[in-house]
Design a protein around this motif. Structure first.
Motif, mmCIF file in Angstrom:
data_model
loop_
_atom_site.group_PDB
_atom_site.id
_atom_site.type_symbol
_atom_site.label_atom_id
_atom_site.label_comp_id
_atom_site.label_asym_id
_atom_site.label_seq_id
_atom_site.Cartn_x
_atom_site.Cartn_y
_atom_site.Cartn_z
ATOM 1 N N GLU A 266 0.822 -1.203 0.000
ATOM 2 C CA GLU A 266 0.000 0.000 0.000
ATOM 3 C C GLU A 266 0.863 1.262 0.000
ATOM 4 O O GLU A 266 0.381 2.358 -0.297
ATOM 5 N N SER A 285 -1.221 -8.497 -3.310
ATOM 6 C CA SER A 285 -2.202 -7.424 -3.382
ATOM 7 C C SER A 285 -1.502 -6.072 -3.465
ATOM 8 O O SER A 285 -0.584 -5.783 -2.701
ATOM 9 N N GLU A 287 -3.414 -3.289 -3.310
ATOM 10 C CA GLU A 287 -4.446 -2.367 -2.843
ATOM 11 C C GLU A 287 -3.841 -1.197 -2.069
ATOM 12 O O GLU A 287 -3.069 -1.382 -1.138
ATOM 13 N N GLY A 288 -4.169 0.011 -2.507
ATOM 14 C CA GLY A 288 -3.670 1.217 -1.856
ATOM 15 C C GLY A 288 -2.457 1.822 -2.533
ATOM 16 O O GLY A 288 -2.158 3.000 -2.322
ATOM 17 N N GLN A 408 -4.727 4.995 -8.282
ATOM 18 C CA GLN A 408 -4.621 4.162 -7.083
ATOM 19 C C GLN A 408 -5.192 2.781 -7.378
ATOM 20 O O GLN A 408 -6.212 2.646 -8.065
ATOM 21 N N GLY A 410 -6.925 -0.864 -6.518
ATOM 22 C CA GLY A 410 -7.920 -1.463 -5.652
ATOM 23 C C GLY A 410 -7.546 -2.897 -5.306
ATOM 24 O O GLY A 410 -6.464 -3.386 -5.659
ATOM 25 N N ALA A 411 -8.468 -3.601 -4.645
ATOM 26 C CA ALA A 411 -8.201 -4.968 -4.197
ATOM 27 C C ALA A 411 -8.001 -5.936 -5.352
ATOM 28 O O ALA A 411 -7.409 -7.008 -5.181
ATOM 29 N N ASP A 412 -8.495 -5.577 -6.540
ATOM 30 C CA ASP A 412 -8.349 -6.447 -7.716
ATOM 31 C C ASP A 412 -7.074 -6.180 -8.501
ATOM 32 O O ASP A 412 -6.887 -6.706 -9.603
ATOM 33 N N ASN A 413 -6.177 -5.363 -7.932
ATOM 34 C CA ASN A 413 -4.917 -4.984 -8.596
ATOM 35 C C ASN A 413 -5.136 -4.233 -9.903
ATOM 36 O O ASN A 413 -4.297 -4.249 -10.807
ATOM 37 N N HIS A 415 -6.175 -0.316 -11.375
ATOM 38 C CA HIS A 415 -6.088 1.053 -10.877
ATOM 39 C C HIS A 415 -7.149 1.954 -11.490
ATOM 40 O O HIS A 415 -7.667 1.690 -12.579
#
Length: 421
Positions: A266, A285, A287-288, A408, A410-413, A415
């Motif tokens: 992240e 992941s 994410e972030g 940015q 997300g959880a699904d890689n 952006h």
């Protein structure tokens, strides 16, 4: 939109203070260049055939940028030819590869022998450097939609190098400030040891340190390397609170190594060379994580036209649109400059590129090839504002106006754009 000015006659600027200190700067158009008044412009005596080739990444470490860039070129070629304004583009595609597989060593001579007046590409600054001088000697325009190395601003190019992507003096400034604004104080940087990586690394480091932050570790690698354990160990040992990754697709290998070494994804910051829709292609992941890439928000209609042009060629739907607008605008500007010059030769076209971009300070604003072509054919001066921005070339062949997108994951890689500066 960020605005900046460079001069072909000037030297590379050493300090970031000379660049923009915020994402919104005072606008300034460069003078100089070849200026033609409306009364001096004239239509060509007969229809022109403009031979263009592309040197874009179909293979190699930037291959994910190939489809959107090639789609931009294809769409522009189609629209110029459909407009029937006295100029036809004869287009030949080609692979640039990268500095490791060197596909450009086959493509560039082939295009030179075919008698092209301009080549669109390469995407990688390091690749363009390897054939630019050869094109200059042959009187061929090299027009990149994605080169960002500051080195090209002062290159001895006989007015034959142009780009629609801004120098990394801008992206580096935005990224360095973004990392600081997010509250990070001690960062590590892993970067590719080439024209692109070292240039962007230098700007990010200088800008971040100017905010009071510290670069606690830095490690480089060479394009073509497959092992990054030493670089990861160097950065992880310094326990940074964020890591900037200036890489191409090596990111897919480096990111899991960093996470396994205890670093949080992240707090990763990516750049245009690796800011792709990674999905399952990265095993951890993201994410972030954030990243930057040049380019404005694209209109839905334009993206639909890009995708249609790409799919019509037998390919699947586009997943990314990075540098598509810059590629499209490169072809449109070349065609307009050719029309304005009444010539399809590289050196003649080059004398009109600044003018048709509005960089000469004169002209009537227009936003499509057909509209701009009509202005030229009627004896006027066209000032093309494109999908990548107003462009407005300075004397160095650099665009003086550009946007940097902040994205940015997300959880699904995957952006999404969260801000534009």
């Amino acid at each position: 939109m960020s605005v900046f000015t460079r001069s072909r006659a000037g030297k590379a600027l050493g300090g970031i203070a000379v660049v923009a200190v915020s994402a919104v700067l005072l606008a300034g158009c460069a003078g100089g260049g070849t200026t033609t008044t409306p009364s001096e412009s004239s239509a060509p005596a007969e229809d022109l055939t403009l031979k263009i080739g592309s040197v874009l990444p179909q293979t190699g470490s930037l291959a994910f940028l190939g489809p959107p860039e090639e789609a931009g070129v294809l769409l522009a070629v189609n629209e110029v030819n459909e407009a029937a304004k006295g100029i036809t583009v004869d287009f030949t595609p080609g692979d640039s590869g990268d500095a490791d597989n060197k596909a450009f060593e086959t493509t560039v001579p082939k295009l030179q022998n075919a008698g092209v007046s301009a080549m669109i590409g390469a995407a990688a600054s390091g690749v363009t450097k390897l054939f630019l001088d050869s094109n200059v000697a042959a009187g061929i325009i090299t027009f990149s939609p994605a080169n960002t190395s500051p080195d090209f601003t002062t290159w001895e190019d006989d007015n034959l190098y142009w780009r629609t992507a801004p120098s990394d003096l801008l992206q580096g400034e935005v990224l360095g400030n973004l990392v600081a604004e997010d509250g990070h104080k001690n960062i590590g940087i892993i970067y590719q040891n080439d024209a692109y990586g070292t240039g962007l690394f230098g700007v990010v480091k200088e800008v971040f340190e100017s905010t009071g932050g510290t670069v606690v570790a830095e490690a480089s690698y060479n394009d073509g390397d497959s092992s990054f354990d030493a670089q990861v160990a160097t950065v992880a040992a310094s326990n940074p609170d964020a890591i900037v990754l200036i890489t191409f697709d090596q990111f897919a290998t480096i990111a899991p190594l960093l996470v396994n070494a205890g670093q949080s994804a992240e707090n990763f910051y990516l750049v245009d060379g690796n800011l792709k829709q990674w999905g399952a292609d990265v095993s951890v992941s993201l994410e972030g994580a954030k990243g930057t890439t040049p380019g404005p928000v694209l209109e839905d209609d334009f993206k639909e036209r890009l995708n249609a042009a790409w799919v019509d060629g037998g390919s699947t739907d586009l997943e990314d649109f990075s540098y598509a607008a810059e590629s499209y605008d490169a072809v449109i500007l070349l065609a307009l400059a050719s029309l304005a010059a009444g010539s399809a030769t590289g050196p003649d076209i080059a004398t009109k590129l600044q003018e048709v971009s509005g960089g000469s300070g004169e002209g009537t604003t227009c936003t499509s090839f057909a509209e701009c072509a009509d202005i030229i054919l009627e004896g006027g001066v066209a000032d093309y504002d494109g999908y990548s921005g107003p462009v407005t070339f300075d004397d160095a062949g650099d665009p003086t106006e550009a946007s940097i997108g902040i994205f940015q994951f997300g959880a699904d890689n995957m952006h999404e754009r969260v801000e534009t500066r």
